[in-house]
Structure formats: C-alpha cells, structure tokens
Design an enzyme around this catalytic site. Structure first.
Site, mmCIF file in Angstrom:
data_model
loop_
_atom_site.group_PDB
_atom_site.id
_atom_site.type_symbol
_atom_site.label_atom_id
_atom_site.label_comp_id
_atom_site.label_asym_id
_atom_site.label_seq_id
_atom_site.Cartn_x
_atom_site.Cartn_y
_atom_site.Cartn_z
ATOM 1 N N LYS A 98 0.845 -1.193 0.000
ATOM 2 C CA LYS A 98 0.000 0.000 0.000
ATOM 3 C C LYS A 98 0.883 1.246 0.000
ATOM 4 O O LYS A 98 1.658 1.458 0.939
ATOM 5 C CB LYS A 98 -0.906 0.043 1.231
ATOM 6 C CG LYS A 98 -1.933 1.187 1.177
ATOM 7 C CD LYS A 98 -2.630 1.401 2.507
ATOM 8 C CE LYS A 98 -1.836 2.316 3.412
ATOM 9 N NZ LYS A 98 -1.773 3.726 2.937
ATOM 10 N N GLU A 120 10.866 0.409 9.751
ATOM 11 C CA GLU A 120 11.856 1.467 9.514
ATOM 12 C C GLU A 120 11.139 2.778 9.769
ATOM 13 O O GLU A 120 10.300 3.207 8.982
ATOM 14 C CB GLU A 120 12.395 1.391 8.086
ATOM 15 C CG GLU A 120 13.748 2.085 7.919
ATOM 16 C CD GLU A 120 13.634 3.591 7.770
ATOM 17 O OE1 GLU A 120 13.797 4.298 8.799
ATOM 18 O OE2 GLU A 120 13.374 4.050 6.666
ATOM 19 N N CYS A 157 14.468 10.356 6.796
ATOM 20 C CA CYS A 157 14.711 10.011 8.195
ATOM 21 C C CYS A 157 16.189 9.981 8.542
ATOM 22 O O CYS A 157 16.547 9.915 9.717
ATOM 23 C CB CYS A 157 14.045 8.682 8.551
ATOM 24 S SG CYS A 157 14.332 7.390 7.348
ATOM 25 N N GLU A 212 11.397 14.841 15.449
ATOM 26 C CA GLU A 212 11.682 14.893 14.022
ATOM 27 C C GLU A 212 10.822 15.960 13.340
ATOM 28 O O GLU A 212 9.600 15.921 13.417
ATOM 29 C CB GLU A 212 11.410 13.526 13.399
ATOM 30 C CG GLU A 212 11.844 13.400 11.966
ATOM 31 C CD GLU A 212 11.715 11.979 11.447
ATOM 32 O OE1 GLU A 212 12.532 11.586 10.600
ATOM 33 O OE2 GLU A 212 10.793 11.262 11.885
#
Length: 484
Positions: free
Chosen positions: A178, A256, A290, A386
């Site tokens: 997806k 991840e 990331c 983040e």
C-alpha cells in the site's frame, strides 16, 4: 473549465480495479496544491481480494528455483530503465520533486537495488550441514515467510516500494503493498511494470498486488489473517500501531521509522567542505528523509564560523519548480506536513535564533525555505522531535564526552555522522554513537550491499543488503538419522 482528474486504480491479481464500494480520495500535486488524480479508498473487501490473490500465488512462486526468480527481478530492473521517463513523471507529480534529481538520484539506485536482490536470491546463507550429534546429519533450510503486507511512505514512494518488494520477491514471498494516500501514482505504475513482466515470463500476476487507501486500509492489511509478515516505513506512531496490531496473531514485523540524525562536527574539520556536504544532506528532498543531516552539533571553538557559513549556504540553496534544474528540492509533501514544519518554527523558544529561512515560499504549493536555527538547548522540542522538513538546527558542544551525550540523547537511533581528521576520534565516535549507521566525513550515501536500519524508536529490521534479504526469510532445521 475544470480539468478531469486522472483515475488511479488498485492492482489485484493482475487486474486494475476500483475499490469495491467505489470510494475514492483526491491526490494533490504538492508543487501546485491542486488535485490531479483520484485513487481508491480501499476497504475490507479490497484487502481480502488482494490477500487472496497473493496467497493463491504463493506456492508456485515459493517453489521456483532462485535462478527463475532472479530472471524476473532482472527483467523488472530492465523495464524500470526502459520506462524511466514514465516513472520520473509519476514521481515528480506525486511529490513535486525536481525532475532532474529524480532522474539522476533515484532511478539509477533503484535499478541497482533490484539487480542486487536478484543476485541475493541465489546466495542463501546458513550454517554448514554436518553431524552435530553422532549418527545424525543436520541441514538448515532458508525459506520465504509467505505473504507480506507492506506499507510504503510518501517521502520516497517509488524507492521505498523497491526496498520492500525486491527482497520480498527475491526470497520467494508474495506481496500486497500500500502506498501512502498522498503518493499512490508511481506505485500503481510499478504494478503495471511488474505485472507485465510476470505475465511475459509465465508467472501468476497475483505475486504482486497494490491497494491504495488510508491508515484504515493499512490497519486492515496488518490485521488480516493471511500475511505472515508486516513491513512499514513511516512514523514512530505508525510503527507502534503496526507492532501492536501484528502482535495479536504474532506476525513478523519489519519497521523502519523516524530519525533525528546527529551531525557531530569537531574543531579540526574542513569547514567549507563540511558545510557544503551537510547543507545538501540536510535540505535534499526538502529534509523529508529520516537520515537527513538536520541536527548539527559543532565544537564551540568553530561554532560562530560554522553557523555563518551554513546560513550562507542555506541562502544560496534553491527550492522551486519541478522543471528548474537549479533547485535542490521541491515542496513539502502535503498541507499537513507544511503545517507541522511551521508549527515547530512558531513554537521555538526565546533563546533560539533563526539564522536563515523560517518561512513558507511562494503563494501556491507547499514550499518552505531552507532554514538554519542556532542557540538551541538539548531539551528543546525541535532538538528532540523529528521535523521532517528543510530545517537544520545547530548546537554548540565543549568536548567529545558532551558531543556523545547530546548525540545519543534522543529517542531515535537511525543514522549519524562524525566530521573530523582525527582517525582515533572517528573510531571512538563510531563505537559510542548509538545509531544504526555512522558516516565519517560524509552524510547520507547508501549502497545496496550495506544495511539500512536503526535502533530504539527508529525501529528494527534492515533494508537493503543481505541482512535485508534475510529479514524476509525463515530458518528451518532438518535432522536425519544416518542409520537408515
């Protein structure tokens, strides 16, 4: 006059299909802020159909000798090259990425990664067979895990799809993937490419399936009874939800997740070279990476000089239209992400100083200026969380011990870098930095042969490399008596 929106569709068992209930979502080009397509908003019936197709295709795909799966992957890689311009156009529209950079920085490594995993399919690792008990021989079998439910992110939708399907298919698994609800176009095109290759080589097209949808669609995939493994690249929150959902029937999980990479710059660093490389590694893809070099820790003796040079580099860095070959990055991916980046800037503490940028660019799309912020403390929100935008923060440290403490002092542990001419110091730092990757005097290069993955809240499991391939296999011990 209203322009008709392009119609994207799911790919299930070799057929392009609308959602069973006909529901759709609009897909927006982040460079313009305008919708250009619709995509299915898949529900339980669509997930059931995709899982059934992957389950039915699994036995034959599993039982192929590795050389046959290699042929398929090599043909897919060839087809990626042949249809590169279509993939580039789809990804640029998906993400607003500069066309020239997608062509130079994404297509070549994706093709290389598919070819790497094509080779990995024929290099299964295991202990040597032998007699570990008198009268018995032990053998290790490495087998595919089964159907894999995979959820890809919106920052690199095309490349992250490759990172997921290539090792999974090489190992003998079948796939239901997806894409993000904001970036489905390139993954739907990949389905067309892979489906045509499977068809040409006489394999079931149910080996690879794509369903579009939102978080609820992803939840239905992870909780479905068919998949043996769930893999996601996404936020920490999403990873935790996947791990919790998968735990209900003990599915294998591959995560991840986010990052907050420290970039530790010591006093003996070549400042102009470090600034040049760090600016690229921090602003590439609008900082939506990331592993991006967005948390810089600089020795106090060179702090002011470094900040001034970095602010100048930011001012010279360009964001803009997809066809402008001078831009380094395009827009943020969606309106929510733009709002998140703005929120971090609006909530900056009084002691923070914006050295460059800090504002939206233009009156359409989701562009944000390359930004540098200094004067920050270790417990500030923008240091601990983040941002996922073109924002580089700078802190000043006094010695190596403090640099390590601050570098490790976040909940993420994906990537890091050390900048120094002192070899012994670089080796000490590479040992003590608690991150899945430590770069020395560089930041962000990746190769197919080496693993990518983190610790702590950055998740577990590896992408790329033989380690990434192994994650999509299971190990079986076979023991036989020698006395007949």
């Amino acid at each position: 006059m209203t322009t008709a929106l392009r119609r994207l569709r799911n790919y299930i068992d070799g057929e392009f299909r609308d959602a069973a209930d006909g529901r759709t979502t609009e897909v927006v080009n982040p460079a313009t802020g305008e919708a250009y397509a619709t995509a299915p908003l898949s529900a339980a019936a669509d997930v059931d159909a995709a899982m059934a197709a992957a389950e039915a295709a699994f036995p034959a795909w599993r039982d192929l000798i590795p050389a046959e799966r290699q042929k398929v992957l090599l043909k897919i890689a060839d087809r990626f090259e042949e249809r590169a311009e279509e993939l580039i156009a789809a990804e640029s529209e998906n993400c607003g990425k500069p066309i020239a950079l997608v062509r130079s920085e994404e297509i070549p490594p994706m093709v290389d990664q598919i070819r790497f995993f094509a080779g990995a399919a024929r290099m299964l690792e295991g202990r040597a067979s032998g007699e570990y008990m008198e009268g018995f021989t032990s053998i290790i079998r490495r087998e595919p895990v089964g159907v894999c439910a995979q959820v890809a992110p919106w920052n690199y939708p095309m490349m992250m799809a490759v990172w997921k399907f290539a090792p999974a298919l090489a190992a003998g698994n079948t796939v239901v993937i997806k894409p993000s609800d904001t970036t489905p176009a390139s993954t739907v095109l990949i389905a067309d490419i892979i489906g045509s290759v499977l068809d040409e080589l006489g394999h079931s097209r149910g080996v690879f399936n794509v369903i579009c949808g939102d978080r609820e669609t992803g939840r239905l995939m992870v909780e479905h009874k068919v998949p043996a493994m769930a893999s996601i690249t996404g936020s920490v929150r999403a990873g935790m939800q996947v791990a919790e959902s998968a735990s209900k029937d003990l599915k294998r999980v591959h995560l991840e997740l986010g990052g907050k990479a420290p970039v530790v710059v010591f006093e003996d660093t070549d400042i102009p070279k470090a600034v040049e490389d760090i600016a690229v590694a921090g602003y590439f893809n609008a900082g939506q990476d990331c592993t991006a070099a967005t948390r810089v820790l600089v020795h106090e003796s060179i702090h002011d000089e470094f900040v001034a040079a970095l602010a100048k580099a930011a001012a010279e860095t360009k964001t803009g239209a997809v066809d402008d070959e001078d831009v380094l990055y395009g827009p943020l991916n969606n309106a929510n992400q733009l709002g998140q980046v703005k929120g971090f800037i609006e909530r900056l503490p009084a002691h923070a100083k914006i050295e460059a940028g800090g504002e939206q660019v233009g009156d359409k799309g989701y562009f944000f200026a390359p930004t540098v912020i200094s004067g920050l403390k270790q417990d500030d929100e923008i240091i601990q969380h983040e941002v996922f935008g073109p924002v580089i923060t700078v802190q000043s440290f006094s010695d190596e011990k403090q640099a390590v403490q601050w570098a490790n002092g976040v909940e993420y542990a994906l990537a890091s870098s050390v900048w120094t001419k002192d070899h012994a110091r670089a080796m000490r730092m590479s040992k003590t930095l608690d991150f899945g990757c430590v770069w020395i005097n560089t930041h962000i290069p990746l190769v197919a042969e080496m693993p990518h993955g983190g610790f702590k809240k950055s998740g577990y499991g590896k992408d790329l490399s033989a380690y990434g391939f192994d994650d999509y296999t299971r190990i079986k011990h076979v023991m036989t008596s020698l006395d007949g």
